[in-house]
Design a protein around this motif. Sequence first.
Motif, short mmCIF file in Angstrom:
data_model
loop_
_atom_site.label_atom_id
_atom_site.label_comp_id
_atom_site.label_asym_id
_atom_site.label_seq_id
_atom_site.Cartn_x
_atom_site.Cartn_y
_atom_site.Cartn_z
N VAL A 36 43.80 55.64 35.27
CA VAL A 36 44.16 54.95 36.60
C VAL A 36 45.59 54.60 36.45
O VAL A 36 46.18 54.14 35.47
CB VAL A 36 43.45 53.48 36.55
CG1 VAL A 36 43.63 52.77 37.69
CG2 VAL A 36 41.88 53.64 36.58
N TRP A 37 46.11 55.03 37.69
CA TRP A 37 47.61 55.08 37.59
C TRP A 37 48.11 54.19 38.81
O TRP A 37 47.51 54.11 39.81
CB TRP A 37 48.38 56.42 37.91
CG TRP A 37 48.11 57.54 36.79
CD1 TRP A 37 46.99 58.09 36.56
CD2 TRP A 37 48.80 57.81 35.55
NE1 TRP A 37 47.05 58.96 35.52
CE2 TRP A 37 48.11 58.65 34.82
CE3 TRP A 37 50.18 57.52 35.25
CZ2 TRP A 37 48.91 59.35 33.73
CZ3 TRP A 37 50.49 57.95 34.23
CH2 TRP A 37 49.74 58.90 33.33
N LEU A 38 49.19 53.32 38.59
CA LEU A 38 49.62 52.46 39.82
C LEU A 38 51.25 52.74 39.90
O LEU A 38 52.09 52.90 38.80
CB LEU A 38 49.70 50.98 39.53
CG LEU A 38 48.13 50.43 39.44
CD1 LEU A 38 48.44 49.03 39.04
CD2 LEU A 38 47.42 50.85 40.53
N PHE A 39 51.51 53.00 41.05
CA PHE A 39 52.86 53.10 41.55
C PHE A 39 53.61 51.88 41.22
O PHE A 39 53.14 50.60 41.24
CB PHE A 39 52.99 53.08 42.95
CG PHE A 39 52.89 54.59 43.39
CD1 PHE A 39 53.68 55.76 43.37
CD2 PHE A 39 51.68 54.89 44.08
CE1 PHE A 39 53.51 56.89 43.65
CE2 PHE A 39 51.33 56.17 44.41
CZ PHE A 39 52.31 57.07 44.36
N ILE A 115 44.00 55.05 45.42
CA ILE A 115 43.96 53.65 45.55
C ILE A 115 44.46 52.90 46.42
O ILE A 115 45.72 52.94 46.57
CB ILE A 115 44.03 53.03 44.17
CG1 ILE A 115 43.24 53.81 43.15
CG2 ILE A 115 43.55 51.59 44.32
CD1 ILE A 115 43.85 53.15 41.75
N HIS A 116 43.83 52.34 47.55
CA HIS A 116 44.31 51.88 48.86
C HIS A 116 44.22 50.35 48.51
O HIS A 116 43.51 49.74 48.14
CB HIS A 116 43.64 52.34 50.10
CG HIS A 116 43.78 53.61 50.30
ND1 HIS A 116 44.73 54.14 51.06
CD2 HIS A 116 42.96 54.78 49.86
CE1 HIS A 116 44.57 55.65 51.17
NE2 HIS A 116 43.49 55.96 50.32
N ALA A 117 45.52 49.66 49.13
CA ALA A 117 45.48 48.16 49.17
C ALA A 117 46.52 47.86 50.30
O ALA A 117 47.65 48.32 50.23
CB ALA A 117 45.86 47.51 47.94
N GLY A 118 46.12 47.10 51.35
CA GLY A 118 47.11 46.66 52.27
C GLY A 118 47.52 47.79 53.11
O GLY A 118 48.64 47.71 53.47
N GLY A 123 48.04 53.54 44.11
CA GLY A 123 47.83 54.33 42.79
C GLY A 123 46.92 55.29 42.94
O GLY A 123 46.35 55.77 43.98
N ILE A 124 46.21 55.87 41.72
CA ILE A 124 45.21 56.96 41.98
C ILE A 124 44.26 56.59 40.59
O ILE A 124 44.88 56.07 39.69
CB ILE A 124 45.87 58.29 41.81
CG1 ILE A 124 46.82 58.42 40.47
CG2 ILE A 124 46.68 58.49 43.02
CD1 ILE A 124 47.30 59.77 40.23
N VAL A 125 43.17 57.32 40.86
CA VAL A 125 42.19 57.41 39.74
C VAL A 125 42.34 58.96 39.53
O VAL A 125 41.81 59.76 40.38
CB VAL A 125 40.95 57.04 40.19
CG1 VAL A 125 39.88 57.54 38.73
CG2 VAL A 125 40.82 55.45 40.43
N CYS A 126 42.83 59.48 38.31
CA CYS A 126 42.84 60.94 38.05
C CYS A 126 41.81 61.37 37.20
O CYS A 126 41.89 60.77 36.11
CB CYS A 126 44.09 61.02 37.52
SG CYS A 126 44.73 62.73 37.04
N HIS A 127 41.16 62.21 37.58
CA HIS A 127 39.99 63.05 36.69
C HIS A 127 40.60 64.23 36.07
O HIS A 127 41.02 65.14 37.05
CB HIS A 127 38.94 63.25 37.57
CG HIS A 127 38.36 62.03 38.19
ND1 HIS A 127 38.66 61.73 39.62
CD2 HIS A 127 37.03 61.07 38.26
CE1 HIS A 127 38.28 60.54 39.75
NE2 HIS A 127 37.16 60.15 39.11
#
Length: 204
Positions: A36-39, A115-118, A123-127
């Motif tokens: 799980v990555w966040l900007f 990953i969406h918010a607002g 961010g992303i969930v990377c497999h």
Amino acid sequence: MRLAKSQARGRGDLAGALREVTEAAAHTLGVERVNVWLFDEGRTKIRCIEHYERTSGEHTSGAEIAAADFPAYFRALDEERALVAHDAHRDPRTAEFSGTYLDAHGITSLLDAPIHAGGEVIGIVCHEHVGPAREWTSEEQRFAASLADFAALALEASERRQAEAALRRSEARMRAVLEHALVAVVIADERGTITNWNPHAEAL
């Protein structure tokens, strides 16, 4: 169903909730690595806040990837709803990682769900699939998207818990100021109704 009933998410435990998400992803999709990555605020990099390896069962975090080093990948994250790379070494969006990140970990295929918010991607969930190149099915892509939604809910619950804790701390500070003030303090709302006072005001 297990993620929907997650107690960790319900109590705002972000680390615990994301561990559940990455483990569910790895075991259900049969991938070796899930992150799980966040900007960051300026969208100049992404930071890994949760990384799970299925074989070892280890959870780690802290890795960073800079946009300046992988411009095509970051451009794809901004422009596309999901990043589905069946052959990550040849896909133009992820080929920048070939020879470094992909080779170092034996990764051949990537499936990144935003990953969406607002109303924006935060961010992303990377497999990350290890082994022969893999064709991601539409069902797997939809499942990955649902996991990203769970990650978004976990982040929202964590932020709400932090905001509530900050409010409680603020209220405690206000009570302390009122109780220990050396002068009379009376607080009224916008309608003029008195809502609080301190011991000096009570004595007065």
